[in-house]
Scaffold this active site. Structure first.
Site, PDB file in Angstrom:
ATOM      1  N   HIS A 163     -32.123 -89.282 -56.032  1.00 30.00           N
ATOM      2  CA  HIS A 163     -30.855 -89.876 -56.476  1.00 30.00           C
ATOM      3  C   HIS A 163     -30.819 -91.367 -56.134  1.00 30.00           C
ATOM      4  O   HIS A 163     -30.388 -92.191 -56.949  1.00 30.00           O
ATOM      5  CB  HIS A 163     -29.679 -89.157 -55.825  1.00 30.00           C
ATOM      6  CG  HIS A 163     -29.350 -87.839 -56.441  1.00 30.00           C
ATOM      7  ND1 HIS A 163     -30.203 -86.757 -56.387  1.00 30.00           N
ATOM      8  CD2 HIS A 163     -28.234 -87.412 -57.124  1.00 30.00           C
ATOM      9  CE1 HIS A 163     -29.639 -85.731 -57.010  1.00 30.00           C
ATOM     10  NE2 HIS A 163     -28.459 -86.092 -57.461  1.00 30.00           N
ATOM     11  N   HIS A 207     -29.808 -85.774 -47.539  1.00 28.31           N
ATOM     12  CA  HIS A 207     -30.878 -86.699 -47.150  1.00 28.31           C
ATOM     13  C   HIS A 207     -30.629 -87.329 -45.796  1.00 28.31           C
ATOM     14  O   HIS A 207     -29.492 -87.415 -45.323  1.00 28.31           O
ATOM     15  CB  HIS A 207     -31.031 -87.812 -48.188  1.00 28.31           C
ATOM     16  CG  HIS A 207     -31.636 -87.351 -49.475  1.00 28.31           C
ATOM     17  ND1 HIS A 207     -32.979 -87.037 -49.585  1.00 28.31           N
ATOM     18  CD2 HIS A 207     -31.090 -87.139 -50.694  1.00 28.31           C
ATOM     19  CE1 HIS A 207     -33.226 -86.651 -50.832  1.00 28.31           C
ATOM     20  NE2 HIS A 207     -32.096 -86.691 -51.519  1.00 28.31           N
TER      21      HIS A 207
END
Length: 253
Positions: A163, A207
């Protein structure tokens, strides 16, 4: 070419400030309740998640073509190059993920609180991982249902952040290509959006800060080369002073 490198490097450094600050602060992710801020960040991350990321790319390619106003041949080349940068980034991301095999924060949390061994988790096929997340969190009422569903959809490895690679690439493409055309509002929006996407990946448990930093470095390398290719093979990025008035009269950015 040197000016392009300077611009993209500055942009990459600005994008890296947030994850670097989070990393140095020692912040640790913990699952939280589904408050309004978390939900907004979820919708921001959805602008990059399949299939919405495809629509985002189409819209941004169209806007870049409008801003740069190359002739037909150059416009086609630019559109293909922009799409290639995004696709190549995602392919490189997948290769690195499979090599490093770093577990996501929410998987580490499942291991700690639900005794789900992360190595066993990643040995399962994708649908098996999704089913395991759903089973383990069936009775958890702290994590909102929409976040559980997002975790079931995003069961891959963490490093680097795909992303972030997507959003940072678009932001840096803006810095590299649109800065000379004085599209400052567009640049500001792209940078804010990219940082918001990066932040959403941290807060949603997808993340670690290092994943974002590595993705930023990767996007910087690809975008710098791409912008140099545009300058050399497609058309000039800078405009003459007497052309600025015409640019300012176009649709506001």
């Amino acid at each position: 070419m040197l000016e392009i490198v300077k611009r993209t490097t500055l942009g990459a450094l600005l994008l890296a400030l947030m994850p670097l600050a989070v990393w140095l602060s020692g912040w640790q992710w913990q699952p939280g309740e589904g408050n309004a801020v978390l939900r907004v960040l979820y919708w921001i991350t959805q602008t990059v998640t399949r299939p919405w990321g495809i629509l985002t790319s189409v819209l941004l390619i169209g806007w870049f073509l409008w801003c740069l106003r190359f002739q037909l041949r150059g416009a086609i080349g630019l559109a293909l190059l922009l799409g290639a940068v995004i696709l190549l980034g995602q392919q490189l991301k997948s290769i690195v993920k499979e090599h490093v095999q770093e577990p996501r924060p929410f998987v580490v949390w499942l291991e700690r609180d639900y005794q789900v061994d992360n190595k066993d988790f990643y040995r399962l096929p994708r649908d098996g991982r999704s089913a395991l997340v759903a089973e383990q969190l069936r009775d958890n009422h702290v994590v909102p249902a929409w976040l559980k569903a997002h975790w079931q959809f995003e069961t891959g490895f963490a490093f680097p952040s795909g992303h972030t690679l997507f959003a940072a690439s678009w932001a840096l493409l803006g810095v590299g290509l649109l800065w000379p055309r004085r599209r400052y509002k567009t640049l500001a929006l792209l940078m804010i959006w990219a940082v918001a996407v990066m932040g959403s990946r941290l807060v949603l448990g997808m993340h670690w800060p290092r994943d974002l930093l590595m993705a930023t470095v990767m996007s910087w390398g690809m975008v710098t080369l791409a912008c140099c290719a545009v300058q050399r093979f497609i058309g000039p990025l800078t405009v003459e002073p007497d052309e600025h008035r015409e640019i300012d009269q176009r649709k506001p950015s």
